[in-house]
Motif scaffolding. Structure first.
Motif, PDB file in Angstrom:
ATOM      1  N   CYS A  49       0.760  -1.179  -0.109  1.00  0.00           N
ATOM      2  CA  CYS A  49       0.095   0.034   0.002  1.00  0.00           C
ATOM      3  C   CYS A  49       1.027   1.190  -0.040  1.00  0.00           C
ATOM      4  CB  CYS A  49      -0.950  -0.024   1.297  1.00  0.00           C
ATOM      5  SG  CYS A  49      -2.097   1.226   1.305  1.00  0.00           S
ATOM      6  N   ASP A  50       1.220   1.669  -1.305  1.00  0.00           N
ATOM      7  CA  ASP A  50       2.177   2.866  -1.498  1.00  0.00           C
ATOM      8  C   ASP A  50       1.756   3.629  -2.519  1.00  0.00           C
ATOM      9  OD1 ASP A  50       4.543   4.312  -2.428  1.00  0.00           O
ATOM     10  OD2 ASP A  50       5.649   2.850  -1.601  1.00  0.00           O
ATOM     11  N   PRO A  51       1.676   4.985  -2.354  1.00  0.00           N
ATOM     12  CA  PRO A  51       0.964   5.928  -3.429  1.00  0.00           C
ATOM     13  C   PRO A  51       1.827   5.898  -4.714  1.00  0.00           C
ATOM     14  CG  PRO A  51       2.090   7.105  -1.651  1.00  0.00           C
ATOM     15  CD  PRO A  51       2.120   5.577  -1.546  1.00  0.00           C
ATOM     16  N   GLY A  53       2.836   2.722  -6.058  1.00  0.00           N
ATOM     17  CA  GLY A  53       2.353   1.716  -6.899  1.00  0.00           C
ATOM     18  C   GLY A  53       1.607   1.928  -7.929  1.00  0.00           C
ATOM     19  N   THR A  86      -5.127   3.107  -7.740  1.00  0.00           N
ATOM     20  CA  THR A  86      -5.248   4.172  -6.989  1.00  0.00           C
ATOM     21  C   THR A  86      -6.136   4.092  -5.885  1.00  0.00           C
ATOM     22  OG1 THR A  86      -4.133   5.699  -8.491  1.00  0.00           O
ATOM     23  CG2 THR A  86      -5.385   6.773  -6.829  1.00  0.00           C
ATOM     24  N   SER A  88      -7.451   1.250  -4.622  1.00  0.00           N
ATOM     25  CA  SER A  88      -6.858   0.299  -3.595  1.00  0.00           C
ATOM     26  C   SER A  88      -6.049   0.839  -2.688  1.00  0.00           C
ATOM     27  CB  SER A  88      -6.338  -0.816  -4.487  1.00  0.00           C
ATOM     28  OG  SER A  88      -7.338  -1.647  -5.012  1.00  0.00           O
ATOM     29  N   VAL A  89      -5.031   1.766  -3.106  1.00  0.00           N
ATOM     30  CA  VAL A  89      -4.075   2.325  -2.438  1.00  0.00           C
ATOM     31  C   VAL A  89      -4.805   3.406  -1.292  1.00  0.00           C
ATOM     32  CG1 VAL A  89      -2.058   3.896  -2.366  1.00  0.00           C
ATOM     33  CG2 VAL A  89      -2.091   1.928  -3.715  1.00  0.00           C
ATOM     34  N   ARG A  90      -5.635   4.165  -1.862  1.00  0.00           N
ATOM     35  CA  ARG A  90      -6.394   5.160  -1.095  1.00  0.00           C
ATOM     36  C   ARG A  90      -7.310   4.534  -0.071  1.00  0.00           C
ATOM     37  NH1 ARG A  90      -9.092   9.897  -4.149  1.00  0.00           N
ATOM     38  NH2 ARG A  90      -8.201  11.255  -2.478  1.00  0.00           N
ATOM     39  N   ASP A 113      -7.582  -6.091  -3.667  1.00  0.00           N
ATOM     40  CA  ASP A 113      -7.056  -5.790  -2.539  1.00  0.00           C
ATOM     41  C   ASP A 113      -7.558  -6.446  -1.195  1.00  0.00           C
ATOM     42  OD1 ASP A 113      -9.450  -4.137  -1.799  1.00  0.00           O
ATOM     43  OD2 ASP A 113      -8.826  -2.662  -3.308  1.00  0.00           O
TER      44      ASP A 113
END
Length: 185
Positions: A49-51, A53, A86, A88-90, A113
């Motif tokens: 979980c990294d912006p 990614g 995005t 998924s990360v947010r 995710d």
């Protein structure tokens, strides 16, 4: 030279050639022939979980599609993949898996995710207010994908906890045929 004399010239063949059951010799640096255009393939990218990614996934997807000769759908695929990654990360805290699958003439991209909840936007829903700070990702998927959907899962990758998968499909040309329902996720 007789049969029991040794040559002092270097040999072009390795003493113990490596064989992997294919028609090439890795000791010479040769590569196998590319798979046929119509042959199926799958690539997966796992990232935390990294912006950063989604950008990494987008560049990788572009490289894969161009390498396989399907660059004509790359722009749409990049945008849609980046939107889903995005999201998924947010909206989650765990890892994300992006799977690119070619089922000629259809590209299916799935984003998994660890969230147990499906997003509130459903296929066919109205586009949110353009001035809203968020909420436009899935409507973009709705408008640009040939097909899309999502599903929850009890089991996650490698036997871990479940999550959700949101996927989309893009077809080359007008020959779109829906793949088997068993391939839905």
């Amino acid at each position: 030279m007789s049969s029991n004399e040794q040559s002092t010239e270097p040999s072009n063949k390795p003493a113990h050639p490596v064989s992997y059951g294919v028609d090439y010799d890795v000791s010479y640096g040769d590569h196998p022939a590319p798979i046929p255009f119509t042959a199926p393939w799958v690539y997966e990218i796992h990232f935390p979980c990294d912006p950063r990614g989604p950008r990494i996934v987008r560049g990788t997807l572009r490289a894969v599609l161009h390498a396989h000769g399907i660059g004509e759908i790359a722009e749409r695929a990049e945008l849609l993949t980046c939107e889903l990654a995005t999201n998924s990360v947010r909206h989650t805290k765990g890892p994300v898996i992006v799977r690119m699958q070619w089922l000629c003439p259809v590209l299916r991209v799935s984003v998994w995710d660890a969230s147990p909840d499906l997003p509130p936007f459903a296929p066919g829903a109205a586009m949110p207010d353009p001035a809203a700070p968020c909420g436009r990702g899935l409507p973009i998927v709705e408008s640009l994908a040939d097909r899309w959907g999502g599903c929850g899962s009890v089991d996650g990758p490698n036997g871990g906890p479940g999550g959700r998968t949101i996927w989309f499909e893009l077809a080359l040309g007008g020959d779109f045929r829906s793949p088997s329902p068993a391939l839905a996720a």
